[in-house]
Design a protein around this motif. Structure first.
Motif, PDB file in Angstrom:
ATOM      1  N   UNK A   6      14.293  30.472 -20.571  1.00 14.72           N
ATOM      2  CA  UNK A   6      15.430  30.422 -21.412  1.00 14.72           C
ATOM      3  C   UNK A   6      16.615  31.001 -20.597  1.00 14.72           C
ATOM      4  N   UNK A   7      16.528  31.755 -19.632  1.00 14.07           N
ATOM      5  CA  UNK A   7      17.767  32.077 -18.820  1.00 14.07           C
ATOM      6  C   UNK A   7      18.382  30.869 -18.076  1.00 14.07           C
ATOM      7  N   UNK A   8      17.569  30.093 -17.641  1.00 18.63           N
ATOM      8  CA  UNK A   8      18.034  28.795 -16.829  1.00 18.63           C
ATOM      9  C   UNK A   8      18.771  27.844 -18.116  1.00 18.63           C
ATOM     10  N   UNK A   9      18.010  27.492 -19.087  1.00 19.56           N
ATOM     11  CA  UNK A   9      18.473  26.535 -20.174  1.00 19.56           C
ATOM     12  C   UNK A   9      19.793  27.241 -20.801  1.00 19.56           C
ATOM     13  N   UNK A  10      19.887  28.456 -21.109  1.00 14.70           N
ATOM     14  CA  UNK A  10      20.785  29.114 -21.428  1.00 14.70           C
ATOM     15  C   UNK A  10      22.040  28.915 -20.671  1.00 14.70           C
ATOM     16  N   UNK A  11      22.140  29.049 -19.420  1.00 13.68           N
ATOM     17  CA  UNK A  11      23.190  28.803 -18.336  1.00 13.68           C
ATOM     18  C   UNK A  11      23.562  27.375 -18.293  1.00 13.68           C
ATOM     19  N   UNK A  12      22.730  26.350 -18.540  1.00 17.65           N
ATOM     20  CA  UNK A  12      22.951  24.923 -18.601  1.00 17.65           C
ATOM     21  C   UNK A  12      23.580  24.497 -19.772  1.00 17.65           C
ATOM     22  N   UNK A  13      23.108  25.014 -20.923  1.00 11.56           N
ATOM     23  CA  UNK A  13      23.897  25.016 -22.091  1.00 11.56           C
ATOM     24  C   UNK A  13      25.325  25.494 -22.281  1.00 11.56           C
ATOM     25  N   UNK A  14      25.628  26.806 -21.561  1.00 10.21           N
ATOM     26  CA  UNK A  14      26.810  27.283 -21.369  1.00 10.21           C
ATOM     27  C   UNK A  14      27.657  26.484 -20.655  1.00 10.21           C
ATOM     28  N   UNK A  15      27.186  26.025 -19.490  1.00 14.10           N
ATOM     29  CA  UNK A  15      28.076  25.186 -18.488  1.00 14.10           C
ATOM     30  C   UNK A  15      28.418  23.949 -19.021  1.00 14.10           C
TER      31      UNK A  15
END
Length: 148
Positions: A6-15
């Protein structure tokens, strides 16, 4: 879902979101518009025909008052015009005027080329999963965030 994923995907989406916002801010600036105005113009351009201000408000999540200001600015800049609905003369529609929009195509061609390059790394089955993800993401985000 595991917290790390979830943390990784959150970062990808924010980027991805940050890059998209900055891209549209740059395009809008070149067009002499705000990013909001440029995105509302994009919504109008992708519609099947002229839209009411209310429909632009629904699609954008903006208030009808805010959309009136957007339409005023787009009209002054020559990107849209207000026309009477031929079926109901009491209604006013917003119609995109082709005009200068074409001269801003280069940044969008670069974005499209980037998309083609990235999608070229995936086979048909993977593209179906990506497409299903994007469709669900758009639908869920619109329902939970934009339409609230």
């Amino acid at each position: 879902m595991e917290p790390e994923a979830l943390e990784r995907f959150t970062w990808y989406m924010r980027e991805q979101s940050a890059l998209t916002v900055m891209f549209h801010a740059r395009v809008a600036e070149q067009m002499g518009l705000s990013a909001t105005d440029e995105k509302c113009l994009d919504l109008a351009m992708r519609a099947d025909g002229p839209l009411t201000a209310g429909r632009i408000a629904e699609l954008s999540g903006l208030s009808t008052g805010a959309v009136t200001g957007v339409i005023d600015r787009l009209e002054r800049a020559g990107y849209v015009r207000r026309v009477r609905d031929p079926h109901d003369r009491r209604k006013v529609l917003v119609e995109v005027t082709v005009g200068d929009v074409d001269k801003f195509g280069a940044p969008f061609e670069k974005a499209r080329d980037s998309l083609v390059e990235v999608l070229g790394h995936f086979d048909g089955a993977e593209l179906q999963v990506i497409e299903r993800y994007l469709q669900l993401q758009i639908e869920t985000f619109r329902k939970r965030v934009i339409d609230t």
